[in-house]
Scaffold this active site. Structure first.
Site, mmCIF file in Angstrom:
data_model
loop_
_atom_site.group_PDB
_atom_site.id
_atom_site.type_symbol
_atom_site.label_atom_id
_atom_site.label_comp_id
_atom_site.label_asym_id
_atom_site.label_seq_id
_atom_site.Cartn_x
_atom_site.Cartn_y
_atom_site.Cartn_z
ATOM 1 N N THR A 121 124.719 5.533 -15.334
ATOM 2 C CA THR A 121 123.496 5.135 -16.043
ATOM 3 C C THR A 121 123.750 5.268 -17.534
ATOM 4 O OG1 THR A 121 122.203 5.953 -14.208
ATOM 5 C CG2 THR A 121 121.033 5.621 -16.289
ATOM 6 N N GLU A 152 120.344 11.406 -4.246
ATOM 7 C CA GLU A 152 121.090 12.514 -3.679
ATOM 8 C C GLU A 152 120.465 12.883 -2.339
ATOM 9 O OE1 GLU A 152 121.713 15.788 -6.362
ATOM 10 O OE2 GLU A 152 122.153 14.417 -7.995
ATOM 11 N N CYS A 256 118.807 12.921 -12.622
ATOM 12 C CA CYS A 256 118.494 11.587 -13.159
ATOM 13 C C CYS A 256 117.135 11.483 -13.845
ATOM 14 C CB CYS A 256 118.566 10.548 -12.060
ATOM 15 S SG CYS A 256 120.218 10.318 -11.431
HETATM 16 C C1 UDX Z 1 116.783 9.434 -8.424
HETATM 17 C C2 UDX Z 1 116.483 7.957 -8.098
HETATM 18 O O1 UDX Z 1 115.566 7.892 -6.983
HETATM 19 C C3 UDX Z 1 117.759 7.202 -7.782
HETATM 20 O O2 UDX Z 1 117.445 5.817 -7.589
HETATM 21 C C4 UDX Z 1 118.709 7.352 -8.955
HETATM 22 O O3 UDX Z 1 119.931 6.710 -8.647
HETATM 23 C C5 UDX Z 1 118.949 8.826 -9.283
HETATM 24 O O4 UDX Z 1 117.703 9.483 -9.497
HETATM 25 P P1 UDX Z 1 117.427 11.639 -7.078
HETATM 26 O O5 UDX Z 1 117.610 12.318 -8.395
HETATM 27 O O6 UDX Z 1 118.446 11.864 -6.011
HETATM 28 O O7 UDX Z 1 117.343 10.045 -7.261
HETATM 29 O O8 UDX Z 1 116.000 12.142 -6.519
HETATM 30 P P2 UDX Z 1 114.641 11.484 -5.990
HETATM 31 O O9 UDX Z 1 114.614 11.522 -4.523
HETATM 32 O O10 UDX Z 1 114.371 10.180 -6.631
HETATM 33 O O11 UDX Z 1 113.586 12.570 -6.544
HETATM 34 C C6 UDX Z 1 113.497 12.844 -7.945
HETATM 35 C C7 UDX Z 1 112.530 13.982 -8.206
HETATM 36 O O12 UDX Z 1 111.183 13.582 -7.967
HETATM 37 C C8 UDX Z 1 112.762 15.206 -7.324
HETATM 38 O O13 UDX Z 1 112.578 16.372 -8.115
HETATM 39 C C9 UDX Z 1 111.707 15.099 -6.254
HETATM 40 O O14 UDX Z 1 111.330 16.351 -5.697
HETATM 41 C C10 UDX Z 1 110.567 14.498 -7.071
HETATM 42 N N1 UDX Z 1 109.627 13.754 -6.224
HETATM 43 C C11 UDX Z 1 110.023 12.585 -5.611
HETATM 44 C C12 UDX Z 1 108.342 14.231 -6.051
HETATM 45 O O15 UDX Z 1 107.969 15.277 -6.588
HETATM 46 N N2 UDX Z 1 107.470 13.492 -5.302
HETATM 47 C C13 UDX Z 1 107.830 12.326 -4.693
HETATM 48 O O16 UDX Z 1 106.969 11.718 -4.024
HETATM 49 C C14 UDX Z 1 109.153 11.859 -4.844
#
Ligand code: UDX
Length: 423
Positions: A121, A152, A256
């Site tokens: 990114t 992840e 991210c």
């Molecule tokens: C994210 C993006 O989804 C992905 O497309 C990108 O490539 C990298 O960043 P990731 O960091 O693995 O992926 O986590 P993700 O599942 O997206 O969750 C991000 C954060 O949001 C986490 O802290 C999660 O707990 C929080 N979250 C997510 C919530 O609090 N509520 C939700 O409904 C969804």
């Protein structure tokens, strides 16, 4: 099938490498960390990621996957060179591209006409900057932007069956080659490099903002006496909105969302543009973690030598990653305020002053409050009667609305969820 080099064996690079090798491509991974390369060559997966270890060993056995500490060796046979290098936040919030640019300089004399694909990114305009940097050395390699959207915990499944693929480049034929390389059955957005770069930031900014909307609705529910589960269920059933990323919790974390939100704000600011909605999401997110810690502190206000059991350290379930984890941050804030924090996480760990326990129940031994900070499904299997017996106090603060209300109540404990009436 193609010859592919992948530079950087992190979540994105390693997932891409094992996935591409599984498809039959010949993949050579360049990774600077010699210990990591030694482990990978032995089939030991450094990531807690479903399926990646199996495909790693399969790729090694089939000969489609090799690892080297030399980036220049990695690209020798390659037609396509994917860069999946870290782009962390610099002190001012901008993306730190120093690792990426150092590798670009290192590879420039060896690339020739190989296609360089930016997977990391990177701020909008990086493709242009990398291209100029290469041309300044006489290197003619085309540069393609192909951001990765995997999450992840579900990295391999997301890579193998993505919702969509975005490929940005100046030459439509090369864009089409990259779009077709993994033969993925999904829509492709073929565009210019800047738009491709921006799609990735826009996605993460939008989702981070959406999570914060859900958290703000949860706050409203708490003061009004409404139930966030009903609210987000109803909200998500509107097809214009959809049900995803509406789960309230302790705030967003990970490698991210926080980093990319800061980088996009920095990018806007460098062009004189404010992005107040995103800025608010970042501010509210930081304040939220503080407020969660305040609430727990208020509950142990009158206790001498308070003890808090912390279930979860990872930034979300399904990963051992604690980067910018709200769970870890809340634990640290409590410890800084004199609380003994006894933590358990199935995969993640932490350092002093947080004490790591052997099991979820062990973490509750003598605890005044139990805080559920990461939504690991195994926490729902724990016997809450055992927990109630082990604890000194009787309050469970479930920051993920994970546990079963009836079980908590039946065990004689009090439950405080997020955006729900206390019980
Ligand atoms: C994210 C993006 O989804 C992905 O497309 C990108 O490539 C990298 O960043 P990731 O960091 O693995 O992926 O986590 P993700 O599942 O997206 O969750 C991000 C954060 O949001 C986490 O802290 C999660 O707990 C929080 N979250 C997510 C919530 O609090 N509520 C939700 O409904 C969804």
């Amino acid at each position: 099938m193609a010859e592919i080099a992948v530079i950087g064996a992190g979540y994105v690079g390693l997932t891409l490498a094992v996935g591409a090798a599984n498809m039959g491509h010949d993949v050579t991974v360049g990774e600077a960390d010699a210990d990591r390369v030694a482990d990978l060559r032995k089939g030991r997966c450094p990531l807690f990621e479903a399926g990646v270890g199996d495909l790693l060993r399969e790729g090694l056995a089939s000969g489609h996957l090799t690892f080297t500490t030399s980036n220049t060796d990695a690209v020798t046979a390659a037609e396509f060179v994917f860069l999946s290098l870290p782009t962390p936040s610099a002190a001012d919030g901008s993306a730190d591209l120093s690792t990426l640019m150092t590798v670009v300089d290192e590879l420039a004399p060896h690339l020739g006409k190989r296609v360089l694909v930016l997977k990391s990114t990177v701020p909008v305009g990086t493709n242009r900057d990398v291209t100029e940097r290469l041309r300044a050395t006489g290197c003619p390699a085309p540069v393609i932007s192909n951001p990765e959207f995997l999450r992840e915990g579900t990295a391999l499944a997301d890579f193998m069956s993505p919702d969509h693929v975005v490929v940005g480049g100046d030459d439509p034929e090369i864009v089409a080659q990259i779009a077709d390389l993994f033969n993925l059955d999904c829509p492709v957005t073929a565009t210019d490099p800047m738009s491709a770069e921006l799609v990735k930031y826009a996605t993460n900014a939008y989702l981070a903002t959406r999570v914060m909307m859900a958290n703000s609705f949860a706050d409203l529910c708490e003061v009004l006496g409404a139930d966030i589960v009903a609210v987000t269920t109803g909200l998500g059933r509107d097809h214009r909105i959809g049900p995803h990323f509406l789960q309230p919790g302790p705030g967003f974390g990970g490698s991210c969302f926080p980093k990319d939100a800061r980088a996009l704000l920095d990018l806007g600011a460098s062009h004189g543009l404010d992005f107040p909605i995103l800025a608010a999401a970042v501010e509210v997110n930081a304040a939220r973690q503080e407020r969660m810690a305040d609430q727990v502190m208020a509950a142990v206000d009158s206790v001498d030598n308070p003890v808090v059991a912390l279930w979860g350290l990872a930034f979300k379930a399904g990963t051992d990653d604690t980067r910018e984890s709200p769970a870890l941050r809340i634990g640290e804030m409590l410890a800084e305020r004199g609380v003994t924090v006894q933590a358990y996480d199935p995969e993640a760990t932490a350092a002093d002053p947080i004490e790591i326990c052997e099991s979820a129940v062990a973490a509750t031994d003598g605890a005044d409050v139990l805080v559920v900070a990461t939504e690991w499904p195994e926490f729902t299997e724990v016997d809450m009667v055992e927990v109630a017996t082990a604890m000194r106090g009787d309050l469970v603060v479930d920051l993920r609305n994970l546990l079963d209300t009836e079980q908590i109540r039946a065990a004689g404990l009090h439950l405080r969820g997020v955006g729900k009436p206390s019980s």
